[in-house]
Scaffold this active site. Structure first.
Site, PDB file in Angstrom:
ATOM      1  N   ASP A   1      -2.091   8.085 -13.036  1.00 29.44           N
ATOM      2  CA  ASP A   1      -2.848   7.678 -14.230  1.00 29.44           C
ATOM      3  C   ASP A   1      -3.497   8.861 -14.943  1.00 29.44           C
ATOM      4  OD1 ASP A   1      -2.309   5.006 -13.426  1.00 29.44           O
ATOM      5  OD2 ASP A   1      -4.020   5.096 -12.074  1.00 29.44           O
TER       6      ASP A   1
ATOM      7  N   LYS B   1       0.327  11.115 -18.161  1.00 31.88           N
ATOM      8  CA  LYS B   1       1.649  11.757 -18.286  1.00 31.88           C
ATOM      9  C   LYS B   1       2.430  11.177 -19.459  1.00 31.88           C
ATOM     10  CE  LYS B   1       2.382  10.461 -14.036  1.00 31.88           C
ATOM     11  NZ  LYS B   1       1.048  10.092 -13.558  1.00 31.88           N
TER      12      LYS B   1
ATOM     13  N   GLY C   1       2.535   2.892 -14.817  1.00 28.59           N
ATOM     14  CA  GLY C   1       2.180   2.312 -16.110  1.00 28.59           C
ATOM     15  C   GLY C   1       1.822   3.443 -17.049  1.00 28.59           C
ATOM     16  N   HIS C   2       2.763   3.812 -17.908  1.00 32.28           N
ATOM     17  CA  HIS C   2       2.534   4.954 -18.795  1.00 32.28           C
ATOM     18  C   HIS C   2       2.151   4.453 -20.182  1.00 32.28           C
ATOM     19  CE1 HIS C   2       4.988   7.858 -16.056  1.00 32.28           C
ATOM     20  NE2 HIS C   2       3.960   7.287 -15.465  1.00 32.28           N
TER      21      HIS C   2
ATOM     22  N   GLN D   1       3.244   8.282 -10.850  1.00 33.16           N
ATOM     23  CA  GLN D   1       2.189   8.425  -9.845  1.00 33.16           C
ATOM     24  C   GLN D   1       1.663   9.875  -9.841  1.00 33.16           C
ATOM     25  OE1 GLN D   1       5.220   6.522  -8.511  1.00 33.16           O
ATOM     26  NE2 GLN D   1       4.116   4.931  -9.579  1.00 33.16           N
TER      27      GLN D   1
ATOM     28  N   ARG E   1     -10.403   1.221 -11.687  1.00 32.99           N
ATOM     29  CA  ARG E   1     -10.121   2.494 -11.002  1.00 32.99           C
ATOM     30  C   ARG E   1     -11.424   3.082 -10.491  1.00 32.99           C
ATOM     31  NH1 ARG E   1      -6.516   4.329 -16.007  1.00 32.99           N
ATOM     32  NH2 ARG E   1      -4.619   3.184 -15.527  1.00 32.99           N
TER      33      ARG E   1
HETATM   34  P1  IMP Z   1       2.779   1.155  -4.271  1.00 34.76           P
HETATM   35  O1  IMP Z   1       3.351   2.360  -4.927  1.00 34.76           O
HETATM   36  O2  IMP Z   1       2.788  -0.065  -5.136  1.00 34.76           O
HETATM   37  O3  IMP Z   1       3.373   0.905  -2.924  1.00 34.76           O
HETATM   38  O4  IMP Z   1       1.223   1.447  -3.996  1.00 34.76           O
HETATM   39  C1  IMP Z   1       0.787   2.454  -3.076  1.00 34.76           C
HETATM   40  C2  IMP Z   1      -0.466   3.151  -3.601  1.00 34.76           C
HETATM   41  O5  IMP Z   1      -0.135   3.911  -4.760  1.00 34.76           O
HETATM   42  C3  IMP Z   1      -1.568   2.199  -4.044  1.00 34.76           C
HETATM   43  O6  IMP Z   1      -2.829   2.802  -3.773  1.00 34.76           O
HETATM   44  C4  IMP Z   1      -1.377   2.081  -5.539  1.00 34.76           C
HETATM   45  O7  IMP Z   1      -2.554   1.722  -6.204  1.00 34.76           O
HETATM   46  C5  IMP Z   1      -0.950   3.510  -5.862  1.00 34.76           C
HETATM   47  N1  IMP Z   1      -0.141   3.611  -7.078  1.00 34.76           N
HETATM   48  C6  IMP Z   1       1.160   3.274  -7.218  1.00 34.76           C
HETATM   49  N2  IMP Z   1       1.568   3.521  -8.469  1.00 34.76           N
HETATM   50  C7  IMP Z   1       0.513   4.027  -9.125  1.00 34.76           C
HETATM   51  C8  IMP Z   1       0.331   4.509 -10.459  1.00 34.76           C
HETATM   52  O8  IMP Z   1       1.242   4.532 -11.294  1.00 34.76           O
HETATM   53  N3  IMP Z   1      -0.910   4.958 -10.759  1.00 34.76           N
HETATM   54  C9  IMP Z   1      -1.921   4.987  -9.857  1.00 34.76           C
HETATM   55  N4  IMP Z   1      -1.799   4.561  -8.602  1.00 34.76           N
HETATM   56  C10 IMP Z   1      -0.576   4.080  -8.235  1.00 34.76           C
END
Ligand code: IMP
Length: 427
Positions: free
Chosen positions: A13, A16, A40-41, A223, A304
């Site tokens: 977040d 990017k 989520g971009h 991520q 967040r």
């Molecule tokens: P998963 O990727 O859905 O398995 O989640 C694993 C961890 O990564 C969790 O803490 C999510 O909140 C975090 N996470 C996954 N994708 C994002 C993102 O795009 N932004 C921020 N945190 C993320």
């Protein structure tokens, strides 16, 4: 022309999407290389305001080819929905291509993500429940189904029958859930396959061809570094590598081809989901930042957790990725604060350390050591020249440069494309 990787340097977040949207105007190719629709971009540009989960943020640039690389896991329902939404807003998606090697998120992946989280009870990871972990698990277990498999319906049926048999046993016998119907899943995914067929390609070849034509290629990270399964705060991580090196693997490009690695940092820290964040602000300053910056998850809507900029984590992130430059986003969020803190070290068992520990249990014991800086307390969102920033803001940026040993190339002072200060030429 270079290959530039745009990498999340914190816990995701970082903004990017905005950076890629900006740079994409000069790019031949923008390729997503990891994650899935957990990302989520957010992009705000003359076409409108968009929250992209799978489609690369270069999609608004009409001559740019957008690729969802082999390293991404794709939920076809989400992808088709995103294509439809963009088309309804007049954005052309005929330049969107999907790697035939990219794995699919199947209905059992999303179900299992939720069930696994619930079974962890107090130790839940806080995943997005989009099926990302279970899909990457199947990829490693060689049980996955790839987008290219949808193009051969007979073979796909056999693959699905095998996988579903196994998954239904887990769903019913371990979790007491209902089984999924082979006929229904098969029919649904055949439909997805028909709609996506025109987009499915050997995308690594397309990237190579663009490079041979001398075009700029952007690798769009998803991520952030501290969510990397190897170098992040394991097990509170995601399941694919958001690192620059993950860009090579997830887009099918040689490491020797990457010439620039831009680390994207927020001017402070945020994290959504479980796991440590050493500089977390559990007070009114944290609440103030969250509300002012609307720090709520783009994918899940979860609040967040916010904290001061962590220079120790930033140095680690810079080292592990090899950043050649840095983008600092959301600097304007700090406009109202009279004093700012930057973490420059950790106190661990009465000792000062300057490294980011590999174990969560150690990281949780670390107390941040802060340096205080004066705030600028004036709006900066309309500023476009670095020299016009208040001296306190320039001092803040200079300190981030010292801590990361990297030049700050770009500063974002608002969500819109134009609200950007370009300092040095990134390319
Ligand atoms: P998963 O990727 O859905 O398995 O989640 C694993 C961890 O990564 C969790 O803490 C999510 O909140 C975090 N996470 C996954 N994708 C994002 C993102 O795009 N932004 C921020 N945190 C993320």
């Amino acid at each position: 022309m270079p290959v530039i990787a745009v990498i999340g340097a914190q816990w995701g977040d970082e903004g990017k999407g905005k950076v890629v949207d900006l740079l994409a105007q000069k790019a031949g190719v923008v390729a997503r290389f990891s994650g899935g629709d957990n990302a989520g971009h957010t992009v705000i540009n003359p076409h409108g305001e968009f929250r992209l989960h799978l489609i690369p943020s270069g999609i608004f640039s009409p001559r740019t080819v957008c690729i969802i690389g082999n390293g991404v896991v794709i939920n076809p329902a989400v992808l088709l929905d995103e294509i439809d939404q963009l088309n309804q807003c007049g954005v052309n998606t005929s330049n969107l291509f999907i790697s035939d090697r990219a794995h699919l998120i199947m209905p059992y992946h999303t179900l299992l993500d939720g069930l696994e989280e619930e079974s962890r009870a107090g130790k839940a990871l806080g995943t997005t429940r989009k099926g990302i972990g279970p899909a990457f698990t199947d990829k490693a277990a060689r049980l996955g189904i790839r987008t290219g498999d949808l193009l051969d319906k007979e073979a796909f049926l056999e693959q699905l029958r095998f996988a579903l048999d196994y998954k239904n046993t887990i769903l019913t016998k371990i979790y007491g859930a209902s089984p999924l119907s082979l006929d229904e899943v098969y029919a649904q995914y055949c439909q997805y396959g028909e709609r996506l067929a025109a987009h499915i390609r050997e995308t690594d070849i397309m990237v190579e061809e663009a490079l041979n034509r001398g075009e700029l290629v952007i690798l769009e990270g998803a991520q952030g570094t501290l969510l990397d399964p190897d170098f992040g705060t394991y097990p509170y991580t995601t399941s694919s590598s958001p690192l620059a090196s993950g860009g090579c693997l997830g887009a099918g490009i040689s490491p020797t081809k990457i010439s620039r690695i831009l680390g994207v940092f927020k001017a402070y820290c945020t994290r959504v989901g479980s796991g440590p964040i050493p500089t977390e602000l559990k007070d009114e300053t944290g609440d103030l930042i969250r509300e002012r910056a609307h720090e709520y998850g783009t994918t899940t809507g979860r609040p967040r957790r916010c904290g001061w900029f962590d220079g120790v984590a930033a140095r680690f992130s810079t080292r592990i990725n090899g950043f050649t430059g840095v983008a600092v986003t959301r600097l304007d969020v700090l406009d109202i604060l009279p004093r700012l803190k930057i973490c420059v070290g950790y106190k661990l068992n009465e000792k000062t350390i300057d490294y980011f520990p590999s174990r969560v249990s150690t990281l949780e014991k670390c107390q941040p050591i802060y340096e205080e800086l004066e705030g600028w307390q004036t709006p900066i969102s309309d500023i476009r020249q670095y020299e016009q920033l208040p001296p306190q803001a320039r001092q803040y940026i200079a300190r981030l440069e010292e801590l990361t040993s990297c030049p700050v190339n770009l500063i974002s002072v608002g969500a819109e494309r134009g609200q950007t200060i370009m300092r040095h030429d990134i390319l």
